[in-house]
Every structure is written in C-alpha cells, then in structure tokens.
Design a protein around this motif. Structure first.
Motif, PDB file in Angstrom:
ATOM      1  N   ALA A 111     -80.219 -39.558 -55.228  1.00 12.14           N
ATOM      2  CA  ALA A 111     -78.877 -39.927 -55.659  1.00 12.14           C
ATOM      3  C   ALA A 111     -78.699 -39.680 -57.146  1.00 12.14           C
ATOM      4  CB  ALA A 111     -78.628 -41.388 -55.320  1.00 12.14           C
ATOM      5  N   ASP A 112     -79.686 -40.096 -57.868  1.00 14.63           N
ATOM      6  CA  ASP A 112     -79.600 -39.965 -59.327  1.00 14.63           C
ATOM      7  C   ASP A 112     -79.512 -38.513 -59.741  1.00 14.63           C
ATOM      8  OD1 ASP A 112     -79.579 -42.567 -59.607  1.00 14.63           O
ATOM      9  OD2 ASP A 112     -81.651 -42.787 -60.364  1.00 14.63           O
ATOM     10  N   LEU A 113     -80.347 -37.774 -59.095  1.00 16.56           N
ATOM     11  CA  LEU A 113     -80.400 -36.374 -59.459  1.00 16.56           C
ATOM     12  C   LEU A 113     -79.054 -35.718 -59.204  1.00 16.56           C
ATOM     13  CD1 LEU A 113     -82.374 -34.398 -60.601  1.00 16.56           C
ATOM     14  CD2 LEU A 113     -83.069 -33.769 -58.298  1.00 16.56           C
ATOM     15  N   GLU A 114     -78.472 -36.081 -58.095  1.00 22.55           N
ATOM     16  CA  GLU A 114     -77.183 -35.468 -57.784  1.00 22.55           C
ATOM     17  C   GLU A 114     -76.140 -35.874 -58.815  1.00 22.55           C
ATOM     18  OE1 GLU A 114     -75.766 -36.285 -53.920  1.00 22.55           O
ATOM     19  OE2 GLU A 114     -74.442 -34.550 -53.894  1.00 22.55           O
ATOM     20  N   ASP A 115     -76.139 -37.153 -59.102  1.00 26.87           N
ATOM     21  CA  ASP A 115     -75.190 -37.627 -60.114  1.00 26.87           C
ATOM     22  C   ASP A 115     -75.388 -36.893 -61.421  1.00 26.87           C
ATOM     23  OD1 ASP A 115     -74.207 -39.309 -58.308  1.00 26.87           O
ATOM     24  OD2 ASP A 115     -75.250 -41.116 -59.056  1.00 26.87           O
ATOM     25  N   ALA A 135     -79.107 -22.771 -67.181  1.00 32.42           N
ATOM     26  CA  ALA A 135     -77.812 -22.703 -66.533  1.00 32.42           C
ATOM     27  C   ALA A 135     -77.973 -22.205 -65.103  1.00 32.42           C
ATOM     28  CB  ALA A 135     -76.891 -21.777 -67.303  1.00 32.42           C
ATOM     29  N   LYS A 136     -78.811 -21.233 -64.982  1.00 33.51           N
ATOM     30  CA  LYS A 136     -79.043 -20.669 -63.670  1.00 33.51           C
ATOM     31  C   LYS A 136     -79.679 -21.723 -62.749  1.00 33.51           C
ATOM     32  CE  LYS A 136     -81.165 -16.600 -61.912  1.00 33.51           C
ATOM     33  NZ  LYS A 136     -82.246 -15.693 -62.235  1.00 33.51           N
ATOM     34  N   ALA A 137     -80.696 -22.371 -63.323  1.00 31.16           N
ATOM     35  CA  ALA A 137     -81.404 -23.387 -62.552  1.00 31.16           C
ATOM     36  C   ALA A 137     -80.458 -24.492 -62.128  1.00 31.16           C
ATOM     37  CB  ALA A 137     -82.557 -23.952 -63.368  1.00 31.16           C
ATOM     38  N   LEU A 138     -79.534 -24.776 -63.022  1.00 30.18           N
ATOM     39  CA  LEU A 138     -78.602 -25.860 -62.747  1.00 30.18           C
ATOM     40  C   LEU A 138     -77.790 -25.568 -61.492  1.00 30.18           C
ATOM     41  CD1 LEU A 138     -77.155 -28.461 -63.550  1.00 30.18           C
ATOM     42  CD2 LEU A 138     -75.655 -27.100 -64.993  1.00 30.18           C
ATOM     43  N   SER A 139     -77.250 -24.343 -61.444  1.00 30.19           N
ATOM     44  CA  SER A 139     -76.404 -24.039 -60.290  1.00 30.19           C
ATOM     45  C   SER A 139     -77.234 -24.023 -59.008  1.00 30.19           C
ATOM     46  CB  SER A 139     -75.677 -22.708 -60.490  1.00 30.19           C
ATOM     47  OG  SER A 139     -76.611 -21.719 -60.775  1.00 30.19           O
ATOM     48  N   THR A 140     -78.416 -23.440 -59.096  1.00 28.22           N
ATOM     49  CA  THR A 140     -79.264 -23.395 -57.904  1.00 28.22           C
ATOM     50  C   THR A 140     -79.589 -24.807 -57.438  1.00 28.22           C
ATOM     51  OG1 THR A 140     -80.438 -21.898 -59.339  1.00 28.22           O
ATOM     52  CG2 THR A 140     -81.104 -21.911 -57.040  1.00 28.22           C
ATOM     53  N   LEU A 141     -80.004 -25.602 -58.391  1.00 23.32           N
ATOM     54  CA  LEU A 141     -80.455 -26.943 -58.046  1.00 23.32           C
ATOM     55  C   LEU A 141     -79.303 -27.740 -57.442  1.00 23.32           C
ATOM     56  CD1 LEU A 141     -82.715 -28.955 -58.059  1.00 23.32           C
ATOM     57  CD2 LEU A 141     -82.122 -29.567 -60.402  1.00 23.32           C
ATOM     58  N   ARG A 142     -78.126 -27.513 -58.002  1.00 28.60           N
ATOM     59  CA  ARG A 142     -76.971 -28.284 -57.540  1.00 28.60           C
ATOM     60  C   ARG A 142     -76.712 -27.976 -56.070  1.00 28.60           C
ATOM     61  NH1 ARG A 142     -71.695 -27.007 -58.317  1.00 28.60           N
ATOM     62  NH2 ARG A 142     -70.211 -28.719 -58.082  1.00 28.60           N
ATOM     63  N   GLN A 143     -76.776 -26.688 -55.763  1.00 28.07           N
ATOM     64  CA  GLN A 143     -76.549 -26.310 -54.371  1.00 28.07           C
ATOM     65  C   GLN A 143     -77.625 -26.895 -53.468  1.00 28.07           C
ATOM     66  OE1 GLN A 143     -76.390 -22.123 -54.506  1.00 28.07           O
ATOM     67  NE2 GLN A 143     -74.241 -22.054 -55.086  1.00 28.07           N
ATOM     68  N   LYS A 144     -78.831 -26.762 -53.931  1.00 27.40           N
ATOM     69  CA  LYS A 144     -79.951 -27.222 -53.106  1.00 27.40           C
ATOM     70  C   LYS A 144     -79.842 -28.696 -52.808  1.00 27.40           C
ATOM     71  CE  LYS A 144     -83.537 -23.940 -53.514  1.00 27.40           C
ATOM     72  NZ  LYS A 144     -84.795 -23.544 -54.064  1.00 27.40           N
ATOM     73  N   ILE A 145     -79.559 -29.435 -53.841  1.00 22.56           N
ATOM     74  CA  ILE A 145     -79.593 -30.883 -53.642  1.00 22.56           C
ATOM     75  C   ILE A 145     -78.451 -31.320 -52.755  1.00 22.56           C
ATOM     76  CG2 ILE A 145     -78.215 -31.697 -55.603  1.00 22.56           C
ATOM     77  CD1 ILE A 145     -80.847 -33.540 -55.968  1.00 22.56           C
ATOM     78  N   ARG A 146     -77.344 -30.616 -52.840  1.00 17.31           N
ATOM     79  CA  ARG A 146     -76.233 -30.946 -51.958  1.00 17.31           C
ATOM     80  C   ARG A 146     -76.651 -30.803 -50.501  1.00 17.31           C
ATOM     81  NH1 ARG A 146     -70.914 -27.865 -53.751  1.00 17.31           N
ATOM     82  NH2 ARG A 146     -70.412 -29.107 -55.595  1.00 17.31           N
TER      83      ARG A 146
END
Lengths: 887, 352
Positions: A111-115, A135-146
């Motif tokens: 939850a925290d990570l997503e927030d 920046a790249k990692a951010l977008s990837t991670l965001r998708q993954k965690i979703r």
C-alpha cells in the motif's frame, strides 16, 4: 541511519503493550540465561529457533526494509529491483502465507509503495529533476505494482480503511520483525537479541531495570540491529507527524537507555520518568532543527542522530557545505562539553575531515588555505585522541552497525580510515602546491606546511605500525618515502664530511634532533615494502624513490645496481603515467649522479631518452608543452595538469640539459675528431649536434650568453684541442650561477670537470693532429694539457690499444711515434666510393640477371654454368612462348 | 670532345683561335647529324658570362642568361648575351618572358643580333646534368632548332683554364622528350643511353683583330706569376669535392637500380602467373570440348593482371649522365695533375 529508529520497536511494542494484550512469549525465566547464551555457541541456537515461517518472513522484512530505505532517498531504480525480489520472495513464502494469511507488513509495504509512487508520479516538478533511469524505473514500477496489488486489493483496502490495526497483529509482526532482524545479521547474539526483545515486550515495566544490565555489553550492537528490523515501521501508516514523534520517542528512549547505562544515577529511573522527559524534548527539536534544544540532554544518541542528519545532507544539491562543517564542529564541541567520550568525538572528527575534503565540488580545484589549516588541525587532533586512547579501534572495515562509540568497557570501535584521510590530505597538499604560483611568497608559505604534513604522516606511521595491517603500513611507508626521497640530507652530508672523532656535543644534539639519516630511513622503509608489499605499484614507487634518493646522495653504484636489479627499464612502459613520471625523474637524477661521479658515458646514456625527445619538461611532469596544446582537449589537459609535480620537487631543467650537453660534448668531440673522414660515423647525440649546427648558423658570433652557447663555444675550443678556452667557457661566473652551484658539492664537480676536459682535449688533439706529427714527446703533451705524465701515458696507451691511434710509444725518449698509416682524406673518399660502387655493381648485376633470365649472375662458379645455361635456355623458350601468348 | 679555350687571353692569338678541338664526338651521336656543327663565340660573350658570375654567382648557386647571335649555315655564331636577373622573394610576380622580350627589343634598337640562340649557365664542379636543364634546353631546341647551351665552369676557370662547353640535346633525346614516355621500353626502343643524351659542339672563340692586338700588348705587360696558376700542384681539394659529388650521385643511383630491379622481378612474376592462368584455361577448355560443353568465355587478361607501373627511367639516365661528366672531369684533372707532378719532379731533380 538506522540508529535513528533503533529503539523504535521497543517503544512501539511498548505502546502496543500498554494498550493491548499480547501474544505470549518466552517467560521471564528465560531471561536469566540470556548472558550465557550470548557467550555460548550461537549457531546452534539459531538453528533451533528458526522456523520456515521465520525464515521466509525474515527475508521479506529485509527486502521491505531496503525498499523503505530506497523510498526515502527517492531511489526508484532500487525500489524496482527490490520490489521484484520481494515478489519472488513472496512467491516462495506462499505456502506459509496460505497457512498464516497474508502478513500484515506485506500489505503495508504494498500500500505504501503504491501511495508513494502515485505521489511521485503526481509531482511533475520532481519528476523532471529525476534522472533518466529513475524516471524510467518509476513508470515501470508504477505499472507493476498496480497489477500486483490487484491480487491483494481486498487486503489493501481493508488496511487502508483501518491503518491502525488491531494491536495483536501489530505485536505479532513486531515479534517477527525483531526476530527476523536479529537473525538476519550473522551476529553472535542473534537469538538472544530476539528473545530479549520479546521478553522486553513481555516484561513491560521491568524494562528500565533490565536494560542497563542486559544491554550492558552489547547494547550498541543490539540496538542497532533491532533498529534495522523496525525501520519499515516508523513512517508507515501514521501520518508524518506521528511518525516523527515516534522517532523522537525512540531516540529519546534510546538516549535514555544509554545515559542510564553510562550514568549511574539514572539507572534508577523508571519508565514514566523517561517518557516525560522525551515528550518535553520532542516539540523543541522540531522547531529548531539546526541545534539541540535547550535543555535537551546531550547524549550519544542525540549527537549521533544529529550527526547522521547532517551527513545525510552531504552530497545533496543545495547543501551549504561550509555550514555543514560548522555544524559538525559545533557538534564536536557539544560532544566534548558533554563529555560524551572519545569514540563520538573521533567519529565526528572523521566526518569533519571528510566534509572538508568534500568542500570543493570538483577534483581540480584546491582547498582554500583556511580550510587546509582546519584540516591539518583536525587531523592532528584526531591523532592526539587516537594516541591518547589506545583502546579506540579505527578501521574502514568496521561496519557502521558494529561501531562502538561509547561503551567504555569494550574497546571503542569507530568506522573510518585514518590512512585514507592522510592520503587524501597528501593529495590536497599536492594540489595546493600545484595551484600556487611557485615564484610567489605564497608558495613559500604553503611549503612551510610541508613540515606539518610530514609530521602527520610520521605520526600516522607510528600509529599504524602499532595497529595497522601490513598493507596499511606499506601505504603509509610509501607516503613517508614520497615525502623524503627528493630531499637532500644536508645534515647527514655534513656529518659525513666531518670526521667522527671530532664529534662534538653539538653534533650529538644534531643527531638527536634529526633522528636517523634519511638514507637509513629510506633503507628501512623501502626494505619493509620490498618484503611485505603485495601490490606491484607501491613496490615500484618505493624502488624508484629509493634509487632517486641514492642518486641524489651520490651513491651511484647502489642506485645503479638497484635500477638494474629491479628490471624496471623493461616494463615501465606498462605503468601508469604518474609512475612513469617518477621513473623519468629517477633516470634523470641517476644521470646527474653519474655525471657528478665523472661517469660521462653513463650520464649521457641515462639522460639520452629524456633529452632526445625534446620534451623533458613534459616527461618530468614539470609543465605542459604549448606545442601539443591543440592536440588535446580540455579533459586531457586537466588530467595532465593534475599529474604535474609540485615545484619544490622539480629537477632544474637547465641543469639537466647542461649536464647532458657537457657529457655529450666530452663524448662526442673526441669521437668526431677520430672519425672525421668516416662517412658512416653515427652521431652519439643528436641534440648536441643540433646545438652545434645552431651555433654554426649564427652569422656573427658574440661572446656566449646562454648555457647552450657556452657549451657550443666550449665544444669548438675543444675541437681544436684548446682545453684552456674550453675550460673557461664551461666553468665561469655565468655557468657557476646557472648550473654548477646547484650541485651540493659544486667544487668537487668542477675539479672533476676540469680534469675530464683536459683528458678529452688531449685525446681530441691527438686524433686531429696526429697526421702532422712524426713523433711527439709525452712531456710536451703533459705540459700542454697540464696533466701529469703517467696520466698522459695511460691515455695514449689506451688509445693505442683500442686502435684509435696508429702509433707506438718509445719508452726511452718518452715519445709517441706515429705510424702514419691513416689514409688521407682523398684516400678515404676513394675507399668509400669503391665500396659504394661495389654495391652499385651488385645491384646492376641483378638487373642484368633478369635480362639474361638466369638468377645468380655470371660470376658464379663455372661448374654450374652448364646447368644454368640449360635453365636459361628453358626459360628463354618459356619466355618466347609467353610472349607469343601475350601478344 | 671538349672544345676548350685554354688560357684565356694568351692563346687567343688569331681571329679564329681554336685550341683543343681534339676530341672527336664520342660516337654516333656526334655533331654530324645535328643542325649545328660549330659554335663561334665572340670574346665579348665570354667576358660577359665571366663577369656575370663574378658579380652575382655564389659558390653553389648558378647564374643564367640568354645568348644572342645568328646562324650561318651549320655554324652558330654567338655574338652577344644578357643575364637573367637574379630572383628574389619580393618580386615573385616578375615576368621573365616579358623581360626577355623587352631586353631583346632594346638590343635590336642598337643594332645587335637579336636572334635567340640559346642560353648559358654556370656550374658547380660540372654538375649540370639535371632535369631542369634538360627541360629548358628541350623547350629551346623545340622552338629554335639551332639553340645551344653554354656551360661555364667558374672553378676550373679560376684555376687557370677557361672552361666553356656548348651542349645540345641529341635528336634522339629530342624525340624521347617529345613523346614524354620515359618507360624502360620506350627508352630501349629509342636506343638511348646516357652517352647519347647530350652532344657537345666544338666551340671557337673569335675576337676582332684590334682586340687581338690589345691582348698581345697586355700579355707582355703582365707579371710572370699571373700566368702560373695553371701550374699549381694542389689537387686534393678539387679532387675531394669531385669525389664527394660523385659519391652522392652513386648513392642516388643505387635505389634507382633497386627500384628497377623490383619492377623487373614483379613483371616476370606476373608474366608467369598470367601464363599459368592461361594454361589452366586452355586445359579446361580442351576438357570441355571433349565433353562438348560450352567453352569458357574470353576474359580480359589485362584486367586480371594489371602490369606493375614501370618506373621512369629518365632520372637514372640523368644521374648516369652526371656521373659520366664527373668521371670525365676527374679523368682530365688527374691527367693534367700527373703531368704537372712529373714536371715538378723533373724540375726538382734538375735543381738538385
């Protein structure tokens, strides 16, 4: 950093304790065994305690912790990496999770990570500032965690609705955490810590009393470990303020722990008191972030925390580095005032010095004098402390976690490497010297610091000799050597000159003042390095310095032997540029040394490489050539600039050139005279010839001005066998001032030089004029060249033996009888011509052979004639055929 | 076949004092088939050349000028000359042709023969066989068939014997130069060697009777010592210089020969390859024929085997010619010197 939150677990578990019931844990009886367990075999206990669940969860918590850390420093790339690992680890733990249900802490991190990610995503400004990878990692991670979180949606929503979960879960987690964290470190008391913590949470009120005793010895390490386990918890569900407050509490509590341990009077304090004090401190700290609040009790924890806080800002943009240093210094003062012990002070000092080094944003610029002064003082103070407290251990291999800053019972352990600091200091010193105008008073001022630098190095050396590993000792020895090798030991020199029986009291004083001769010192240090060093570079440097030092002190044979034995000449081209520069310097010094000994040939050979390139300045690292300025770009130039040798180490280039030219003259002039008519004579020294030609090109010859002109004029005189003129050109007021007085034993060199000139002039004279003499009396020669008869005799004999002079000695009359067998100029020319024609004919024959179609020529043996002929015929026929086909 | 005027004034007795026309041409390339059989030089021209060198020439630098005169049957008469101005850096745009035309026009105004019949050049120890000389003489001879070049050797002159030679390119060399093909084959076909590059034309120095009278008078007045430069016994310097130069040329010759050698070898090697290739093709073809298959198509062999670039042989020709000149020089010089030495010996013996 983790130490901030060290006792977080305690306090939180306590808070949960205070409110709620808790999972039952090992009973108090266990507690008594604790110390025993600590000292006993831990491995076993570890194995016993660990369950599959523990192991898995521990893995998870570890990962979570790293993610938290990464989040804190906004390192999204790291987050991504760890998240992937986390996913895998979770997969492994699946069976347990199925049994136990999804662990709460896991949900929490998701939850925290997503927030956190969403927050980052929204923050457009911040995103812009982010580097590409992140920046790249951010977008990837965001998708993954979703995607990932979809599976846990229900858990997460329930968690989000009720972040303050029921305490039992919390408590459970707490246990797991503490357990996991303690286990995870392969430390001695893994279990004990865990169990201890559990017990702590059990014991509730007992705690204050328990702490001092149980933590007595290992307090620091334990708390540190525990803290790590807990970190993830701190800023989690609660909003920031609360988290911060908790942190403060933790800190305060820990502070209290320490204090209570250290200061007896506090031992009796109970929990309540403790809490009160902390609460009081919290808001104040918040309001005044820079300094400690009034009334805050200064304890180790506070100081360390503050230190970490300051250090965190290090390296970040917009951090005021000067202010940081100030803060750290203030911190030291506070620490000293509050008598926090040497460990803390040492730790802070290390950091101050590091920040001083960091003060300059890039490598090229050098420290400001005041910074430099501060740095020196700081190092000195540090050394004072270290010497005064032999129980402090300093090392770079000591982990932050295993530091012991204030436990007086155990040896203090501080992370940091004094050797690195000193090496860095040396570098800074070099930089300062490089960047100061060498002809200014400022340079002299800076140079005065050299003594201080040397003193520090010496102290560190003494310190490391006691405590350091051999490698460290080697390094510091090398540093010492580098500060010693280029200095001429005048005192030792003086001592050598005055006979030992005349040793007065003053001399003894001198000896006392001086310690050992630099020669002895060099010998000792170098030998240690030769024996102990395992990195090639240090040894190479040490050898070169050793040779240099020998050469500087005119110990030619030692220097030469060492050079030959080291075989450095063969593989020096593989070394890095600074070592090569050192090598060049050594060779030059070796050459100059040989010259002083009157070994012109050796001198010439040693200097040939450096001088013949015409880039002596560059090769010795004493300046950049303007010529090649266009060829290199700015980057290269910067690198090269950094390689420059500071001015006080320079070898006088004019002296070098003069020595080279004079030795070339002494070799070349007789040689030229001997091979005047030989077309195939080679030049011994191109540069010398170049100078001669330059001299010849002058339309009008005035009296010589520069050193080169002097040498050229002298060479001309010598060519005529006129040694007196030659002498007066080489040794006169001007040359003395320019060159010869630079030698430590100028007079000795001068007498050597005169004698050499006499000898070589005699040889030249004999070569040049032997054709006009039928015989010449040796006495006349000895008068002419002011050499004694035996010397003349020996020189002539040598020439006769070497077949340089076609003559014989007539003993009774003491005359040299010329044989006159040398060919005249015309004869010589004719001989050469004949030789050339010979080769011409040979070449011509080959052409002829082609025409004939036979290889081998017509001068071959007649026996072969027939066969050749056959071949010729065949070939001819074949050729005809060929031409037919070709046309 | 040096037609040399030995001893400037002294022997210039008659109107046509021709001394030393002894040596006949070194072979077929002699003046026989050339347009000019004899060169007659006015004393004035000789003196002007000498003066020009003395005023402007330095040891190794040459001076040059234009010869003017007229052609009478197969005689070339050179009656006047004028020097080329010395080049300096600051007048790079100086127009030489313009200057020559200008000069000739002016001379015409004062009624001087204005036919351009060649040019003269000073030399350093006889080193004049160069590409530059060849080129300019070629262009001269191309334009005016009768033109010649006078080579003046100041050093020999200083030793007491006037050295002036008239040279022309042989018709063969003219042909070759016109073709501009200096490959070994072409030279071979032209049958040209270093000996037949230049032909030397005998020269006669002619003075008016009045001048001859003056000479007689002057000779009587001159001191004895002035006449004896000729008898100087010192030889080493001159000989040494000559040897040195000779050696330099030999040095140049060697790589040239090597180059040529390599070329020969490459050619023969390639010929061999070519031949092998052809044979193979032939074999293949016969095989195919027997199998009644189609024959291999003809291929362009010259594309497959590009012959190596033949080296230009002109350089070596010139060098060889130069070496020849040096050798002649040395030969003459030593012959004279030996004579002198014997004379000196005889004198000495007589005195004793």
């Amino acid at each position: 950093m983790s130490r901030f939150f060290t006792t977080g677990s305690d306090s939180e578990s306590e808070s949960s304790l205070s409110g709620e019931e808790l999972v039952t844990k090992p009973v108090g009886g266990n507690y008594g065994k604790q110390p025993l367990l600590l000292s006993e075999d831990e491995e076993d206990t570890k194995r016993v305690v660990r369950s599959a669940k523990d192991k898995r969860f521990e893995e998870l918590t570890n990962l979570i912790r790293t993610i938290r850390n990464a989040m804190k420093i906004r390192d999204v790339t790291k987050c991504l990496e760890e998240f992937e690992l986390l996913g895998k680890a979770y997969g492994k733990a699946k069976s347990i999770v199925d049994k136990e249900g999804v662990p709460r802490f896991y949900i929490r991190i998701l939850a925290d990570l997503e927030d956190y990610l969403n927050e980052l995503w929204e923050d457009k400004e911040g995103k812009k500032k982010m580097n590409k990878n992140n920046a790249k990692a951010l977008s990837t991670l965001r998708q993954k965690i979703r995607k990932y979180n979809r599976d846990f949606e229900s858990h997460i929503t329930s968690y989000k609705q009720n972040p303050e979960q029921s305490a039992d879960e919390d408590a459970e987690k707490n246990e797991e955490d503490s357990e996991g964290s303690s286990d995870e470190d392969e430390d001695e008391d893994g279990v004990s810590a865990a169990t201890f913590l559990k017990k702590k949470s059990d014991m509730g009120d007992f705690l204050p009393e328990v702490v001092p005793e149980s933590l007595g010895e290992k307090e620091k390490t334990q708390t540190a470990r525990v803290g790590r386990g807990i970190i993830y918890r701190a800023p989690t569900t609660d909003e920031d303020k609360k988290a911060a407050e908790k942190k403060r509490e933790d800190k305060a509590k820990k502070k209290h722990d320490r204090k209570s341990k250290r200061l007896d009077e506090e031992e009796e304090d109970n929990e309540g008191g403790e809490w009160e004090r902390v609460r009081g401190g919290v808001p104040l700290v918040k309001e005044k972030p820079k300094m400690f609040a009034k009334g805050t009790e200064i304890t180790h924890a506070v100081v360390i925390k503050k230190l970490n806080e300051i250090l965190q800002a290090r390296g970040k943009k917009g951090t005021d580095r000067a202010a940081q240093i100030e803060l750290l210094q203030l911190l030291v003062q506070i620490a000293a005032e509050n008598n926090l012990g040497e460990g803390v002070i040492v730790k802070i000092k290390f950091n101050i010095i590091a920040s001083l080094y960091d003060y300059n944003p890039n490598l090229a610029t050098y420290m400001k004098p005041e910074m430099w002064g501060k740095c020196l003082d700081c190092i000195n103070e540090l050394m004072d402390i270290l010497f005064a407290n032999p129980n402090i251990f300093v090392g770079e291999n000591i982990l932050e976690e295993s530091e012991n800053l204030h436990n007086a019972d155990q040896p203090l352990r501080v992370r940091g490497c004094i050797l690195t600091l000193v090496e860095r200091m040396d570098e800074e010193f070099t930089k300062i010297m490089q960047n100061t105008d060498p002809h200014s008073q400022e340079y002299v001022e800076h140079l005065k610091d050299e003594a201080q630098v040397c003193a520090i190095i010496e102290r560190v050396q003494r310190y490391l000799e006691e405590k350091g590993t051999t490698e460290e000792v080697c390094r510091i020895y090398l540093l010492r050597i580098l500060h010693t090798y280029y200095k001429f030991d005048y005192k030792a020199h003086q001592r050598q000159l005055t006979p030992p029986e005349g040793s007065s009291k003053s001399e003894q004083d001198q000896a006392e003042n001086e310690g050992e001769d630099s020669a002895v010192l060099m010998e000792r240090l170098c030998k240690y390095i030769y024996a102990k060093d395992r990195t090639d570079r240090i040894r190479t440097c040490a050898i070169l310095c050793h040779i240099y030092h020998h050469a500087l002190h005119s110990r030619w044979y030692q220097a030469r032997d060492l050079m030959l034995m080291s075989h450095l000449q063969d593989n020096i081209q593989h070394a890095d540029p600074p070592v090569q520069i050192l090598y060049n310097r050594t060779m030059v010094q070796l050459g100059i040394c040989a010259f002083r000994q009157g070994l012109t040939k050796d001198a010439h050979n040693a200097l040939l490489d450096i001088q013949s390139s015409g880039r002596a300045k560059e090769l010795l690292g004493q300046g950049l050539l303007l010529r090649s300025l266009q060829e290199r770009n700015q980057e290269q130039e910067k690198v090269e600039r950094r390689r420059q040798v500071p001015f006080h180490l320079h070898i006088n280039l004019e002296l070098l050139e003069c020595v080279y030219l004079v030795s070339a003259m002494l070799l070349e002039i007789p040689y030229m005279a001997a091979h005047e008519s030989d077309a195939r004579r080679r030049m011994i020294s191109k540069q010398f010839h170049h100078q001669l030609r330059v001299g010849e090109r002058q339309p009008l010859l005035g009296p010589p001005e520069s050193m080169r002109e002097h040498v050229v004029a002298a060479s001309k005189a010598m060519k005529m066998g006129d040694w007196k003129t030659c002498h007066s050109f080489i040794i006169n007021e001007k040359m003395n001032g320019k060159v010869w007085d630079l030698f430590p034993e100028a007079d000795k060199v001068r007498t050597m030089l005169v004698r050499k000139i006499q000898e070589e002039s005699l040889r030249t004279y004999l070569f040049t004029y032997s054709s006009v003499y039928d015989s010449i009396s040796m006495e006349t020669l000895s008068d002419m060249f002011e050499l004694d008869l035996p010397t003349v005799h020996s020189i002539i004999s040598k020439m006769i033996i070497n077949e340089e002079l076609m003559a014989s000695l007539d003993q009774p009359t003491q005359t040299v009888v010329m044989h006159r067998t040398e060919p005249t100029a015309q004869q010589n020319l004719a001989l050469q011509l004949a030789e050339k024609l010979g080769s011409l004919v040979e070449n011509n024959e080959r052409v002829f052979d082609h025409k004939q179609g036979t290889y081998g020529g017509y001068f071959r043996d007649q026996k072969d004639g027939y066969r050749k002929n056959e071949g010729y015929m065949r070939r001819g026929g074949y050729r005809q055929q060929q031409s037919q086909t070709a046309y | 076949m040096a037609s040399r005027k030995e001893g400037t004034g002294s022997s210039a007795t008659s109107s046509s004092s021709t001394t030393g026309t002894a040596g006949k041409g070194k072979g077929k390339g002699g003046p026989g088939d050339s347009a000019v059989k004899q060169v007659q030089i006015d004393g004035l021209v000789v003196l002007k050349i000498i003066k020009h060198y003395q005023e402007e020439g330095q040891v190794t630098e040459v001076v040059q000028g234009v010869l003017l005169g007229l052609v009478v049957e197969d005689w070339l008469e050179i009656t006047n000359c004028f020097p080329f101005p010395q080049h300096t850096e600051d007048d790079a745009d100086f127009d030489e042709a313009q200057y020559q035309m200008e000069m000739m026009r002016s001379l015409r105004h004062v009624n001087i023969d204005h036919l351009h019949v060649g040019w003269y050049q000073s030399t350093y120890y006889g080193s004049f066989v160069t590409q530059a000389l060849l080129d300019s003489q070629f262009s001269y001879q191309h334009a005016i068939e009768e033109s010649a070049i006078l080579i003046y050797d100041p050093i020999k002159t200083a030793q007491g014997s006037l050295s002036l030679k008239a040279n022309r390119l042989t018709p063969k060399l003219m042909e070759v130069c016109k073709e501009k093909d200096f490959s070994p084959e072409a030279l071979k076909k032209a049958n040209i060697t270093f000996e037949y590059m230049f032909e030397e034309v005998p020269i006669v120095i002619k003075n008016s009777h009045l001048i001859n009278v003056l000479m007689w008078e002057l000779e009587k007045k001159s001191a004895v010592a002035d006449k004896h430069e000729l008898l100087s016994l010192s030889s080493s310097n001159h000989l040494g210089k000559n040897l040195q130069l000779l050696m330099d040329r030999v040095d140049e010759m060697s790589p040239d020969i090597v180059k040529y050698n390599t070329y020969m070898r490459n050619t023969s090697k390639q010929q061999q390859q070519k031949h092998q290739y052809q044979q193979r093709r032939q074999q293949e073809n016969t095989q195919r024929q027997s199998r009644e298959g189609p024959l291999l198509p003809e291929e362009d062999l010259s594309k497959l085997f590009k012959p190596p670039q033949p080296p230009a042989r002109m350089d070596s020709l010139l060098i060889a010619g130069q070496i020849n000149t040096y050798c002649q020089n040395i030969k003459e010089f030593t012959a004279q010197n030996l004579g002198k030495l014997f004379m000196a010996q005889a004198l000495q013996e007589y005195n004793n």
